[in-house]
Scaffold this active site. Structure first.
Site, PDB file in Angstrom:
ATOM      1  N   ARG A  17       0.933  -1.099   0.075  1.00  0.00           N
ATOM      2  CA  ARG A  17      -0.092   0.000  -0.096  1.00  0.00           C
ATOM      3  C   ARG A  17       0.838   1.244   0.091  1.00  0.00           C
ATOM      4  O   ARG A  17       0.432   2.389  -0.147  1.00  0.00           O
ATOM      5  CB  ARG A  17      -0.993  -0.068   1.285  1.00  0.00           C
ATOM      6  CG  ARG A  17      -2.080  -1.066   0.985  1.00  0.00           C
ATOM      7  CD  ARG A  17      -2.581  -1.408   2.523  1.00  0.00           C
ATOM      8  NE  ARG A  17      -2.116  -2.337   3.255  1.00  0.00           N
ATOM      9  CZ  ARG A  17      -2.486  -2.755   4.402  1.00  0.00           C
ATOM     10  NH1 ARG A  17      -3.627  -2.494   4.860  1.00  0.00           N
ATOM     11  NH2 ARG A  17      -1.572  -3.743   5.076  1.00  0.00           N
ATOM     12  N   LYS A  24       8.745  -1.383   3.296  1.00  0.00           N
ATOM     13  CA  LYS A  24       7.964  -0.312   4.208  1.00  0.00           C
ATOM     14  C   LYS A  24       8.702   0.045   5.489  1.00  0.00           C
ATOM     15  O   LYS A  24       8.716   1.424   5.647  1.00  0.00           O
ATOM     16  CB  LYS A  24       6.760  -1.001   4.594  1.00  0.00           C
ATOM     17  CG  LYS A  24       5.848  -0.124   5.456  1.00  0.00           C
ATOM     18  CD  LYS A  24       4.334  -0.536   5.589  1.00  0.00           C
ATOM     19  CE  LYS A  24       4.135  -1.550   6.477  1.00  0.00           C
ATOM     20  NZ  LYS A  24       2.643  -2.124   6.634  1.00  0.00           N
ATOM     21  N   THR A  85       1.594 -12.836   8.946  1.00  0.00           N
ATOM     22  CA  THR A  85       2.464 -12.246  10.296  1.00  0.00           C
ATOM     23  C   THR A  85       2.312 -13.576  11.125  1.00  0.00           C
ATOM     24  O   THR A  85       3.437 -13.592  11.906  1.00  0.00           O
ATOM     25  CB  THR A  85       1.327 -11.181  10.877  1.00  0.00           C
ATOM     26  OG1 THR A  85       0.091 -11.531  10.856  1.00  0.00           O
ATOM     27  CG2 THR A  85       1.521  -9.922  10.293  1.00  0.00           C
ATOM     28  N   ASN A 178      -7.143  -4.249  17.113  1.00  0.00           N
ATOM     29  CA  ASN A 178      -6.020  -4.829  17.448  1.00  0.00           C
ATOM     30  C   ASN A 178      -4.653  -3.869  17.191  1.00  0.00           C
ATOM     31  O   ASN A 178      -4.443  -3.711  15.815  1.00  0.00           O
ATOM     32  CB  ASN A 178      -5.575  -6.138  16.903  1.00  0.00           C
ATOM     33  CG  ASN A 178      -4.211  -6.848  16.827  1.00  0.00           C
ATOM     34  OD1 ASN A 178      -3.663  -6.619  17.923  1.00  0.00           O
ATOM     35  ND2 ASN A 178      -3.741  -7.390  15.785  1.00  0.00           N
ATOM     36  N   ARG A 339      29.327  23.578   2.569  1.00  0.00           N
ATOM     37  CA  ARG A 339      29.277  22.478   2.059  1.00  0.00           C
ATOM     38  C   ARG A 339      30.138  21.449   2.870  1.00  0.00           C
ATOM     39  O   ARG A 339      30.661  22.117   3.858  1.00  0.00           O
ATOM     40  CB  ARG A 339      29.759  22.587   0.554  1.00  0.00           C
ATOM     41  CG  ARG A 339      28.677  23.093  -0.251  1.00  0.00           C
ATOM     42  CD  ARG A 339      29.140  23.172  -1.414  1.00  0.00           C
ATOM     43  NE  ARG A 339      29.576  22.142  -2.011  1.00  0.00           N
ATOM     44  CZ  ARG A 339      30.606  21.944  -3.103  1.00  0.00           C
ATOM     45  NH1 ARG A 339      30.867  23.169  -3.761  1.00  0.00           N
ATOM     46  NH2 ARG A 339      31.041  20.905  -3.580  1.00  0.00           N
ATOM     47  N   TYR A 372      33.640  32.279  -3.371  1.00  0.00           N
ATOM     48  CA  TYR A 372      33.701  30.663  -3.293  1.00  0.00           C
ATOM     49  C   TYR A 372      35.052  30.341  -2.689  1.00  0.00           C
ATOM     50  O   TYR A 372      36.076  30.552  -3.157  1.00  0.00           O
ATOM     51  CB  TYR A 372      33.498  30.090  -4.725  1.00  0.00           C
ATOM     52  CG  TYR A 372      33.850  28.881  -4.544  1.00  0.00           C
ATOM     53  CD1 TYR A 372      32.935  27.944  -3.665  1.00  0.00           C
ATOM     54  CD2 TYR A 372      34.941  27.928  -5.226  1.00  0.00           C
ATOM     55  CE1 TYR A 372      33.428  26.393  -3.826  1.00  0.00           C
ATOM     56  CE2 TYR A 372      35.355  26.772  -4.835  1.00  0.00           C
ATOM     57  CZ  TYR A 372      34.407  25.900  -4.358  1.00  0.00           C
ATOM     58  OH  TYR A 372      34.822  24.725  -4.167  1.00  0.00           O
ATOM     59  N   SER A 411      38.689  42.774  -2.498  1.00  0.00           N
ATOM     60  CA  SER A 411      37.823  42.246  -3.537  1.00  0.00           C
ATOM     61  C   SER A 411      38.081  41.806  -4.596  1.00  0.00           C
ATOM     62  O   SER A 411      39.197  42.316  -5.406  1.00  0.00           O
ATOM     63  CB  SER A 411      36.679  43.442  -3.341  1.00  0.00           C
ATOM     64  OG  SER A 411      36.145  43.940  -2.224  1.00  0.00           O
ATOM     65  N   ARG A 446      47.589  43.684 -11.749  1.00  0.00           N
ATOM     66  CA  ARG A 446      46.332  43.984 -12.548  1.00  0.00           C
ATOM     67  C   ARG A 446      46.797  45.184 -13.375  1.00  0.00           C
ATOM     68  O   ARG A 446      48.004  45.887 -12.980  1.00  0.00           O
ATOM     69  CB  ARG A 446      45.305  44.614 -11.590  1.00  0.00           C
ATOM     70  CG  ARG A 446      45.497  45.798 -10.642  1.00  0.00           C
ATOM     71  CD  ARG A 446      44.431  45.904  -9.882  1.00  0.00           C
ATOM     72  NE  ARG A 446      44.812  47.206  -9.105  1.00  0.00           N
ATOM     73  CZ  ARG A 446      44.464  47.464  -7.593  1.00  0.00           C
ATOM     74  NH1 ARG A 446      43.603  46.585  -7.048  1.00  0.00           N
ATOM     75  NH2 ARG A 446      44.787  48.653  -7.284  1.00  0.00           N
TER      76      ARG A 446
HETATM   77  C1  UD1 Z   1      -1.922  -6.264  11.302  1.00  0.00           C
HETATM   78  C2  UD1 Z   1      -2.976  -7.199  12.149  1.00  0.00           C
HETATM   79  C3  UD1 Z   1      -4.125  -6.331  12.385  1.00  0.00           C
HETATM   80  C4  UD1 Z   1      -3.941  -5.172  13.057  1.00  0.00           C
HETATM   81  C5  UD1 Z   1      -2.838  -4.334  12.311  1.00  0.00           C
HETATM   82  C6  UD1 Z   1      -2.228  -3.128  13.389  1.00  0.00           C
HETATM   83  C7  UD1 Z   1      -2.393  -9.322  11.090  1.00  0.00           C
HETATM   84  C8  UD1 Z   1      -3.134 -10.521  10.427  1.00  0.00           C
HETATM   85  N1  UD1 Z   1      -3.231  -8.224  11.204  1.00  0.00           N
HETATM   86  O1  UD1 Z   1      -2.421  -5.728  10.038  1.00  0.00           O
HETATM   87  O2  UD1 Z   1      -5.076  -7.224  13.016  1.00  0.00           O
HETATM   88  O3  UD1 Z   1      -5.207  -4.110  13.358  1.00  0.00           O
HETATM   89  O4  UD1 Z   1      -1.694  -5.066  11.975  1.00  0.00           O
HETATM   90  O5  UD1 Z   1      -1.408  -2.455  12.666  1.00  0.00           O
HETATM   91  O6  UD1 Z   1      -1.604  -9.511  12.031  1.00  0.00           O
HETATM   92  N2  UD1 Z   1       4.877  -8.931   8.017  1.00  0.00           N
HETATM   93  C9  UD1 Z   1       5.724  -9.879   7.822  1.00  0.00           C
HETATM   94  N3  UD1 Z   1       5.855 -10.864   7.069  1.00  0.00           N
HETATM   95  C10 UD1 Z   1       4.371 -11.108   6.428  1.00  0.00           C
HETATM   96  C11 UD1 Z   1       3.380 -10.039   6.518  1.00  0.00           C
HETATM   97  C12 UD1 Z   1       3.822  -8.882   7.484  1.00  0.00           C
HETATM   98  O7  UD1 Z   1       6.733  -9.775   8.513  1.00  0.00           O
HETATM   99  O8  UD1 Z   1       4.205 -12.166   5.826  1.00  0.00           O
HETATM  100  C13 UD1 Z   1       4.951  -7.585   8.952  1.00  0.00           C
HETATM  101  C14 UD1 Z   1       5.058  -6.546   8.175  1.00  0.00           C
HETATM  102  O9  UD1 Z   1       6.248  -5.981   7.588  1.00  0.00           O
HETATM  103  C15 UD1 Z   1       4.438  -5.328   9.049  1.00  0.00           C
HETATM  104  C16 UD1 Z   1       3.635  -6.311  10.010  1.00  0.00           C
HETATM  105  O10 UD1 Z   1       4.016  -7.425   9.932  1.00  0.00           O
HETATM  106  O11 UD1 Z   1       5.541  -4.744   9.821  1.00  0.00           O
HETATM  107  C17 UD1 Z   1       2.046  -6.065   9.867  1.00  0.00           C
HETATM  108  O12 UD1 Z   1       1.856  -6.398   8.629  1.00  0.00           O
HETATM  109  P1  UD1 Z   1       0.803  -5.506   7.892  1.00  0.00           P
HETATM  110  O13 UD1 Z   1       0.621  -6.340   6.555  1.00  0.00           O
HETATM  111  O14 UD1 Z   1       1.007  -4.187   7.937  1.00  0.00           O
HETATM  112  O15 UD1 Z   1      -0.643  -5.792   8.646  1.00  0.00           O
HETATM  113  P2  UD1 Z   1      -1.853  -5.046   8.763  1.00  0.00           P
HETATM  114  O16 UD1 Z   1      -2.715  -5.045   7.481  1.00  0.00           O
HETATM  115  O17 UD1 Z   1      -1.592  -3.868   9.388  1.00  0.00           O
HETATM  116 MG    MG Z   2       0.374  -2.512   9.122  1.00  0.00          MG
END
Ligand code: UD1
Ligand code: MG
Length: 472
Positions: A17, A24, A85, A178, A339, A372, A411, A446
């Site tokens: 996104r 990100k 996640t 959450n 600089r 300069y 100057s 000069r």
């Molecule tokens: C997630 C939560 C959601 C919560 C929100 C809060 C889950 C399924 N959902 O959604 O309930 O309200 O955060 O901000 O957990 N990541 C990985 N590996 C992956 C996917 C994600 O490491 O395969 C990491 C991302 O880099 C990120 C974090 O996990 O830092 C959260 O992932 P993101 O895709 O932002 O989840 P949300 O849609 O925000």
């Molecule tokens: Mg998130």
């Protein structure tokens, strides 16, 4: 003995996104990547290790973390495919110290989170009777769209349901979300993560399903409700900007409490430091390791990156400085450009439209207008006149111009480097200095001026005649 605590930071996602080539968690808030704040919060909370789960753009994230957090306390684990996640948390736990008894899991995209927030969630778990295995942070939002909702039955948490898996308008209307900050017993977490299955809209392993797992086994899941000012997530550019606004307000409040004046509209990155009685005016932007000491003023519209500003110095409006040092009570600008590797001594003056690069100016040395000064060494009390140029580059190499103590450069002079002007010497206006000038000498190079008495009217008459001839 207290619990041995590990924090797992989830930072492997691409962040679709954001619509960005950059992972990100490497997007910056107040000059610092998102992931940095989350790792720092875990360290501040006292975790004995922090395992950052990396995947998308992992070398970029790993390189950053190695530089920012050297030492064994911060490590990385790799999630090969973005399977959600829950899968990322599994990878993190597999890499964690086996002696850990308690594990925090924190989303890498909630940069406003602080160490004390992790402690609050842990205290919630500790204070629950009968004992629980898992606690997490929630937030109540006016607009919960996009977040996982906390579904309760008779006030007991039953499940976290992701936005795209919601089934009714009642569920969508739930404002409690959450936040992405969890704490659990390590052994229990291992079992709960093992039980995850991809039964959802995205066919991913959702970490959030550990909540329904706990509920199904008859355990309460306590929650700590915290403010959106500490738990807001970053999924797109707008949220990045919103979070940055909050972070900046937090930073500015801290510096104001510490005694600095920071006007509205100034921007101060998270890595900048200010002493009491430092002043940062409207529209000034301070970046990197910039430090502004007591009594120093950074006026309107200045941009300073990694600049040390010593006590009582003044940087007048619209000056730009990078990787430089400005000595005590020195004056810079308006419209000066320092600089990299510029070093101004105490009470030195660099005025409007003066550019310096790799130049050291001594105590009370002055270059007040239009110059300069590249690759120079300028002694104490030397005066560099308007329009002076250090010709430092021959097209192949850079050379040094040395101006010793007490020298006066008239100057519109050019100094063709390498060249040295000796102590207390004088360079006459309009001189091109190509050879070293001995101490106390006058260098003048000069054309001698000639005055032709009464010649102006003759000259005009001749020019008019030429013009009339053309018109015919
Ligand atoms: C997630 C939560 C959601 C919560 C929100 C809060 C889950 C399924 N959902 O959604 O309930 O309200 O955060 O901000 O957990 N990541 C990985 N590996 C992956 C996917 C994600 O490491 O395969 C990491 C991302 O880099 C990120 C974090 O996990 O830092 C959260 O992932 P993101 O895709 O932002 O989840 P949300 O849609 O925000
Ligand atoms: Mg998130």
């Amino acid at each position: 003995m207290g619990a041995m605590e590990t924090a797992i930071v989830l930072a492997a996602g691409q962040g679709t996104r954001m619509r960005s080539a950059l992972p990100k968690v490497m997007h910056r808030v107040c000059g610092v990547p998102l992931v940095h704040f989350v790792v720092q919060a875990a360290l501040d909370a006292g975790c004995h290790e922090v395992v950052v789960v990396v995947g998308h753009g992992r070398t970029h994230v790993e390189d950053y973390l190695r530089g920012a957090f050297p030492g064994p306390r911060v490590r990385t684990a790799v999630q090969q495919e973005p399977r959600g996640t829950g899968d990322a948390a599994r990878m993190g736990l597999a890499a964690a110290d086996a002696r850990a008894t308690r594990v925090f899991i924190v989303n890498g995209d909630i940069p406003l989170v602080r160490g004390e927030d992790l402690r609050t969630v842990a205290a919630t778990l500790d204070d629950t009777t009968p004992p629980a295995d898992l606690a997490f942070a929630t937030c109540v939002l006016d607009n919960p769209a996009g977040y996982g909702r906390v579904l309760r039955v008779a006030s007991k948490v039953v499940e976290i349901r992701e936005d795209r898996d919601l089934r009714s308008s009642e569920e969508r209307a739930v404002g409690e979300i959450n936040a992405g900050l969890y704490v659990a017993g390590a052994a229990w977490l291992r079992t709960a993560l093992g039980a995850l299955a991809p039964n959802n809209a995205q066919r991913e392993l959702y970490l959030t399903d550990i909540v329904s797992h706990a509920h199904r086994t008859g355990k309460a899941v306590p929650t700590a409700c915290l403010s959106a000012d500490v738990l807001a997530g970053v999924n797109d550019r707008q949220q990045l900007a919103d979070v940055e606004q909050t972070m900046h307000e937090r930073l500015v409040r801290k510096w104001r409490l510490a005694g600095a004046t920071v006007r509205d509209g100034a921007r101060v990155e998270a890595t900048v430091t200010l002493e009491p009685d430092a002043t940062v005016e409207h529209g000034a932007v301070l970046r990197g390791t910039t430090h502004v000491a007591r009594g120093a003023t950074i006026d309107v519209g200045c941009v300073l990156t990694n600049v040390l500003v010593e006590p009582g110095a003044t940087v007048k409006p619209y000056s730009v400085g990078t990787d430089s040092r400005i000595g005590a009570r020195a004056q810079v600008g308006p419209f000066a450009h320092l600089r990299p590797e510029t070093e101004l001594g105490e009470e030195a003056c660099v005025g409007n439209f003066v550019e310096t690069k790799k130049t050291k100016m001594g105590r009370r040395a002055k270059a007040n207008h239009l110059a300069y000064l590249g690759d120079g060494v300028i002694g104490d009390g030397a005066n560099v006149g308007a329009g002076t140029i250090f010709c430092n580059y021959d097209g192949v190499q850079k050379h040094t111009t040395t101006i010793e103590t007490g020298v006066f450069i008239g100057s519109d002079s050019q100094l063709v480097a390498p060249v040295t002007v000796g102590r207390d010497a004088y360079v006459a206006t309009g001189t091109t200095v190509t050879r070293d000038v001995p101490p106390e000498a006058l260098a003048i190079g000069r054309m001698r001026q000639e005055n032709k008495e009464g010649y102006a009217s003759k000259l005009r008459a001749r020019l008019r005649a030429q013009k009339d001839a053309k018109a015919k």
